[in-house]
Design a protein around this motif. Structure first.
Motif, PDB file in Angstrom:
ATOM      1  N   ASP A   1      10.616 -34.960   2.070  1.00 28.99           N
ATOM      2  CA  ASP A   1       9.381 -35.313   1.375  1.00 28.99           C
ATOM      3  C   ASP A   1       8.859 -34.132   0.545  1.00 28.99           C
ATOM      4  O   ASP A   1       8.193 -33.238   1.044  1.00 28.99           O
ATOM      5  CB  ASP A   1       8.309 -35.769   2.365  1.00 28.99           C
ATOM      6  N   LEU A   2       9.181 -34.181  -0.751  1.00 31.41           N
ATOM      7  CA  LEU A   2       8.612 -33.237  -1.708  1.00 31.41           C
ATOM      8  C   LEU A   2       7.519 -33.889  -2.533  1.00 31.41           C
ATOM      9  O   LEU A   2       6.892 -33.230  -3.370  1.00 31.41           O
ATOM     10  CB  LEU A   2       9.716 -32.730  -2.665  1.00 31.41           C
ATOM     11  N   VAL A   3       7.279 -35.186  -2.291  1.00 34.68           N
ATOM     12  CA  VAL A   3       6.401 -35.973  -3.150  1.00 34.68           C
ATOM     13  C   VAL A   3       4.945 -35.893  -2.716  1.00 34.68           C
ATOM     14  O   VAL A   3       4.059 -35.519  -3.501  1.00 34.68           O
ATOM     15  CB  VAL A   3       6.869 -37.441  -3.186  1.00 34.68           C
ATOM     16  N   THR A   4       4.663 -36.259  -1.462  1.00 30.42           N
ATOM     17  CA  THR A   4       3.257 -36.345  -1.040  1.00 30.42           C
ATOM     18  C   THR A   4       2.525 -35.000  -1.060  1.00 30.42           C
ATOM     19  O   THR A   4       1.311 -34.985  -1.268  1.00 30.42           O
ATOM     20  CB  THR A   4       3.136 -37.000   0.352  1.00 30.42           C
ATOM     21  N   PRO A   5       3.209 -33.840  -0.872  1.00 29.08           N
ATOM     22  CA  PRO A   5       2.467 -32.582  -1.001  1.00 29.08           C
ATOM     23  C   PRO A   5       1.862 -32.360  -2.388  1.00 29.08           C
ATOM     24  O   PRO A   5       0.945 -31.543  -2.532  1.00 29.08           O
ATOM     25  CB  PRO A   5       3.528 -31.513  -0.684  1.00 29.08           C
ATOM     26  N   LEU A   6       2.367 -33.093  -3.404  1.00 28.19           N
ATOM     27  CA  LEU A   6       1.854 -32.924  -4.762  1.00 28.19           C
ATOM     28  C   LEU A   6       0.693 -33.857  -5.070  1.00 28.19           C
ATOM     29  O   LEU A   6       0.113 -33.787  -6.151  1.00 28.19           O
ATOM     30  CB  LEU A   6       2.980 -33.167  -5.776  1.00 28.19           C
ATOM     31  N   LYS A   7       0.339 -34.715  -4.129  1.00 26.68           N
ATOM     32  CA  LYS A   7      -0.688 -35.711  -4.400  1.00 26.68           C
ATOM     33  C   LYS A   7      -2.030 -35.064  -4.737  1.00 26.68           C
ATOM     34  O   LYS A   7      -2.795 -35.586  -5.562  1.00 26.68           O
ATOM     35  CB  LYS A   7      -0.827 -36.645  -3.190  1.00 26.68           C
ATOM     36  N   GLY A   8      -2.327 -33.922  -4.159  1.00 23.27           N
ATOM     37  CA  GLY A   8      -3.584 -33.245  -4.448  1.00 23.27           C
ATOM     38  C   GLY A   8      -3.672 -32.710  -5.860  1.00 23.27           C
ATOM     39  O   GLY A   8      -4.763 -32.329  -6.318  1.00 23.27           O
ATOM     40  N   GLU A   9      -2.534 -32.667  -6.574  1.00 22.28           N
ATOM     41  CA  GLU A   9      -2.522 -32.176  -7.951  1.00 22.28           C
ATOM     42  C   GLU A   9      -2.758 -33.289  -8.971  1.00 22.28           C
ATOM     43  O   GLU A   9      -2.885 -32.997 -10.175  1.00 22.28           O
ATOM     44  CB  GLU A   9      -1.191 -31.475  -8.248  1.00 22.28           C
ATOM     45  N   PHE A  10      -2.788 -34.549  -8.513  1.00 21.80           N
ATOM     46  CA  PHE A  10      -2.985 -35.656  -9.457  1.00 21.80           C
ATOM     47  C   PHE A  10      -4.381 -35.562 -10.074  1.00 21.80           C
ATOM     48  O   PHE A  10      -5.367 -35.337  -9.359  1.00 21.80           O
ATOM     49  CB  PHE A  10      -2.834 -37.011  -8.757  1.00 21.80           C
ATOM     50  N   ARG A  11      -4.487 -35.779 -11.380  1.00 20.82           N
ATOM     51  CA  ARG A  11      -5.772 -35.757 -12.066  1.00 20.82           C
ATOM     52  C   ARG A  11      -6.228 -37.181 -12.420  1.00 20.82           C
ATOM     53  O   ARG A  11      -7.351 -37.565 -12.152  1.00 20.82           O
ATOM     54  CB  ARG A  11      -5.675 -34.896 -13.337  1.00 20.82           C
ATOM     55  N   ASP A  12      -5.367 -37.942 -13.046  1.00 22.02           N
ATOM     56  CA  ASP A  12      -5.645 -39.351 -13.312  1.00 22.02           C
ATOM     57  C   ASP A  12      -4.921 -40.191 -12.261  1.00 22.02           C
ATOM     58  O   ASP A  12      -4.188 -39.655 -11.417  1.00 22.02           O
ATOM     59  CB  ASP A  12      -5.154 -39.727 -14.717  1.00 22.02           C
ATOM     60  N   TYR A  13      -5.120 -41.510 -12.332  1.00 14.34           N
ATOM     61  CA  TYR A  13      -4.364 -42.394 -11.427  1.00 14.34           C
ATOM     62  C   TYR A  13      -2.880 -42.161 -11.663  1.00 14.34           C
ATOM     63  O   TYR A  13      -2.385 -42.274 -12.803  1.00 14.34           O
ATOM     64  CB  TYR A  13      -4.719 -43.858 -11.690  1.00 14.34           C
ATOM     65  N   THR A  14      -2.141 -41.848 -10.591  1.00 15.41           N
ATOM     66  CA  THR A  14      -0.724 -41.478 -10.712  1.00 15.41           C
ATOM     67  C   THR A  14       0.100 -42.131  -9.611  1.00 15.41           C
ATOM     68  O   THR A  14      -0.320 -42.181  -8.453  1.00 15.41           O
ATOM     69  CB  THR A  14      -0.560 -39.945 -10.624  1.00 15.41           C
ATOM     70  N   GLU A  15       1.264 -42.606 -10.018  1.00 18.68           N
ATOM     71  CA  GLU A  15       2.295 -43.061  -9.076  1.00 18.68           C
ATOM     72  C   GLU A  15       3.480 -42.120  -9.208  1.00 18.68           C
ATOM     73  O   GLU A  15       4.031 -41.958 -10.309  1.00 18.68           O
ATOM     74  CB  GLU A  15       2.736 -44.483  -9.410  1.00 18.68           C
ATOM     75  N   LEU A  16       3.890 -41.492  -8.130  1.00 20.79           N
ATOM     76  CA  LEU A  16       5.010 -40.552  -8.142  1.00 20.79           C
ATOM     77  C   LEU A  16       6.028 -41.017  -7.119  1.00 20.79           C
ATOM     78  O   LEU A  16       5.700 -41.167  -5.932  1.00 20.79           O
ATOM     79  CB  LEU A  16       4.536 -39.135  -7.825  1.00 20.79           C
ATOM     80  N   ARG A  17       7.270 -41.276  -7.590  1.00 27.45           N
ATOM     81  CA  ARG A  17       8.273 -41.899  -6.722  1.00 27.45           C
ATOM     82  C   ARG A  17       9.610 -41.188  -6.847  1.00 27.45           C
ATOM     83  O   ARG A  17      10.091 -40.929  -7.955  1.00 27.45           O
ATOM     84  CB  ARG A  17       8.416 -43.376  -7.106  1.00 27.45           C
ATOM     85  N   ALA A  18      10.203 -40.877  -5.692  1.00 33.69           N
ATOM     86  CA  ALA A  18      11.605 -40.447  -5.633  1.00 33.69           C
ATOM     87  C   ALA A  18      12.419 -41.608  -5.086  1.00 33.69           C
ATOM     88  O   ALA A  18      11.965 -42.326  -4.186  1.00 33.69           O
ATOM     89  CB  ALA A  18      11.753 -39.227  -4.738  1.00 33.69           C
ATOM     90  N   GLN A  19      13.618 -41.799  -5.614  1.00 38.13           N
ATOM     91  CA  GLN A  19      14.394 -42.977  -5.212  1.00 38.13           C
ATOM     92  C   GLN A  19      15.881 -42.705  -5.311  1.00 38.13           C
ATOM     93  O   GLN A  19      16.346 -42.023  -6.223  1.00 38.13           O
ATOM     94  CB  GLN A  19      14.024 -44.156  -6.114  1.00 38.13           C
ATOM     95  N   VAL A  20      16.630 -43.263  -4.346  1.00 36.89           N
ATOM     96  CA  VAL A  20      18.094 -43.202  -4.363  1.00 36.89           C
ATOM     97  C   VAL A  20      18.634 -44.604  -4.083  1.00 36.89           C
ATOM     98  O   VAL A  20      18.282 -45.215  -3.064  1.00 36.89           O
ATOM     99  CB  VAL A  20      18.643 -42.219  -3.313  1.00 36.89           C
ATOM    100  N   ASN A  21      19.451 -45.122  -4.984  1.00 37.81           N
ATOM    101  CA  ASN A  21      20.136 -46.405  -4.800  1.00 37.81           C
ATOM    102  C   ASN A  21      21.618 -46.155  -4.560  1.00 37.81           C
ATOM    103  O   ASN A  21      22.268 -45.441  -5.343  1.00 37.81           O
ATOM    104  CB  ASN A  21      19.999 -47.286  -6.042  1.00 37.81           C
ATOM    105  N   THR A  22      22.151 -46.723  -3.490  1.00 40.66           N
ATOM    106  CA  THR A  22      23.578 -46.642  -3.194  1.00 40.66           C
ATOM    107  C   THR A  22      24.168 -48.046  -3.245  1.00 40.66           C
ATOM    108  O   THR A  22      23.658 -48.966  -2.587  1.00 40.66           O
ATOM    109  CB  THR A  22      23.819 -46.045  -1.798  1.00 40.66           C
ATOM    110  N   ARG A  23      25.221 -48.219  -4.034  1.00 41.11           N
ATOM    111  CA  ARG A  23      25.859 -49.538  -4.157  1.00 41.11           C
ATOM    112  C   ARG A  23      27.357 -49.377  -3.917  1.00 41.11           C
ATOM    113  O   ARG A  23      28.025 -48.558  -4.554  1.00 41.11           O
ATOM    114  CB  ARG A  23      25.604 -50.153  -5.537  1.00 41.11           C
ATOM    115  N   GLN A  24      27.874 -50.172  -2.988  1.00 42.89           N
ATOM    116  CA  GLN A  24      29.297 -50.139  -2.639  1.00 42.89           C
ATOM    117  C   GLN A  24      29.891 -51.532  -2.824  1.00 42.89           C
ATOM    118  O   GLN A  24      29.225 -52.535  -2.544  1.00 42.89           O
ATOM    119  CB  GLN A  24      29.473 -49.697  -1.183  1.00 42.89           C
ATOM    120  N   ALA A  25      31.129 -51.587  -3.292  1.00 45.16           N
ATOM    121  CA  ALA A  25      31.754 -52.883  -3.529  1.00 45.16           C
ATOM    122  C   ALA A  25      33.271 -52.785  -3.385  1.00 45.16           C
ATOM    123  O   ALA A  25      33.886 -51.775  -3.744  1.00 45.16           O
ATOM    124  CB  ALA A  25      31.406 -53.414  -4.914  1.00 45.16           C
TER     125      ALA A  25
END
Length: 458
Positions: free
Chosen positions: A4-28
């Motif tokens: 979690d590197l995302v939520t520690p930055l929440k205090g730096e938000f100035r306007d309404y902000t959505e910050l998302r980290a994401q990993v998609n794994t697809r196997q076939a």
């Protein structure tokens, strides 16, 4: 799981902000007639920020996951939002307030690519030995995992992992005219591949059922074209609920001119029809596309779309909820890290009734029982056309001959008004992906329904 590197930055938000980290794994894995044609594993990940200012969103993304990249995408999204605000001057107020908190669910782990290959080869060998008359066959095993870690201003923060496994087996024979005739057995649901398919016996039973239908289909006749009394099996009812109705009541498409825009509170279906987009549970059981918190940090709620034939509401994100003066339903979802959240369905279904399938069949003198579909398309007018891959005649209240592949078409809200019986046999389908601007996993379901619909012929 992502650190979690995302939520520690929440205090730096100035306007309404959505910050998302994401990993998609697809196997076939894909095997056709014994030949391995695909054996792939793809991992895509990164970070995304969306900033709201006076009615517009600025968006930015990057493929690296580190604190520097997170701060950079927030800064870029903020600049984009300020630019759009100055250019468009929408002058809208703040987004709706929602509950705040945090939630963690799901756990990431590896799924062996070797296992997908072994299961595929086992099923290919089984089908080859069990059904020697096939002229072609294929087996496809797939696994997908989506991990999201997000922080949102004045909303819920979430860390989630959703695994989903699918198997497909296609069987092809020659029909009585020497032409290819095929059907596909498919099954998918939430879970890791080795859990969902730990025992293949249930899937082999499903293959046998599909093969029996295929033997009927090879002797099939053409349907008689026209408006007919038909029974739609659950797979077709689910497709109808998603494609022909669901998209018309996504609030962004309503704002774009959907036919449902002027129908709120009006009769759009028979009083026997109730349709809901479920967030995460139905009848006390977790569904295979559970959304507890959406990508805007909104706690997801069931969205009642049609109740006893009356159009009751739409599916909303925060912006559309603000426009209509209602609470957001938690339908904002993004598929990949670079995608911004859109209003998307989750688990959309017509609710079951009390009618028995045998009574529905007995009530029809001349019509059709339509079982399976391989595709469907509809537009925001509610006009639809679905392919029907298997079905049977109904003559004098009894099932008759199998019919060749055909289509059904109509306008959803007109057709739904003809529904006269609703079965007690709700089933869910988790095999497809919805392609509204960005592909995303969805669930669709329903019972058998009796209605009048236009069916194609020769």
């Amino acid at each position: 799981m992502l650190q979690d590197l995302v939520t520690p930055l929440k205090g730096e938000f100035r306007d309404y902000t959505e910050l998302r980290a994401q990993v998609n794994t697809r196997q076939a894995v894909y095997i056709s007639k014994g030949n391995l044609l695909a054996n792939t594993k793809e991992i895509r990940g990164g970070v995304n920020a969306r900033v709201y200012k006076n009615g517009v969103f600025g968006v930015a993304s990057a493929p690296e996951y580190d604190t520097e990249s997170l701060r950079a995408v927030v800064a870029a999204a903020s600049r984009n939002a300020r630019f759009l605000d100055q250019k468009e001057k929408p002058g809208k107020g703040p987004l709706p307030s929602v509950p705040t908190g945090s939630m963690i669910y799901g756990e990431d782990r590896e799924v062996s690519q070797k296992l997908l290959l072994e299961v595929s080869r086992e099923l290919d060998a089984y089908v080859t030995e069990k059904y020697p008359g096939l002229v072609s066959r294929f087996v496809s095993a797939r696994h997908m995992g989506i991990e999201k870690l997000s922080a949102v201003s004045d909303s819920y923060d979430i860390h989630s992992y959703l695994p989903k496994a699918n198997l497909y087996v296609g069987l092809t024979v020659e029909d009585k005219d020497g032409k290819p005739c095929d059907l596909t057995c498919m099954y998918g649901r939430k879970g890791f591949f080795d859990q969902v398919f730990a025992d293949l016996s249930f899937f082999k039973d499903e293959i046998e059922k599909v093969y029996e239908k295929l033997m009927h289909k090879r002797e099939a006749v053409y349907a008689e074209a026209g408006v007919k009394e038909c029974i739609l099996a659950p797979m077709l009812t689910g497709m109808l609920s998603h494609e022909a109705v669901g998209h018309t009541v996504e609030a962004d498409l309503v704002l774009g001119g959907s036919v449902a825009g002027h129908m709120l509170g009006r009769e759009v279906a028979s009083e026997k029809v109730t349709m809901v987009d479920f967030a995460h549970h139905y009848a006390g059981e977790e569904l295979s596309i559970p959304v507890y918190v959406d990508d805007e940090g909104t706690l997801a709620q069931d969205a009642v779309l049609i109740e006893n034939g009356i159009l009751k509401g739409y599916m909303h994100d925060k912006a559309s909820a603000m426009h209509y003066g209602v609470a957001p339903t938690g339908n904002a979802r993004a598929f990949g890290f670079a995608d911004e959240p859109l209003i998307r369905m989750r688990n959309t279904a017509v609710l079951p009734g009390t009618d028995k399938l045998e009574d529905m069949i007995a009530s029809i003198d001349d019509g059709y029982y339509l079982l399976d579909t391989n595709n469907g398309q509809a537009d925001t007018t509610g006009e639809f056309m679905f392919g029907v891959t298997s079905g049977y005649e109904i003559k004098n209240g009894k099932l008759g001959r199998a019919i060749k592949e055909t289509t059904i078409s109509g306008v959803a809200f007109d057709m739904l008004k003809t529904v006269s019986m609703v079965g007690d046999d709700l089933e869910w389908d988790y095999n497809g992906m919805c392609g509204k601007k960005q592909s995303i996993a969805v669930g669709m379901g329903g019972p058998s329904i009796k209605c009048r619909v236009t069916i194609g012929g020769r």
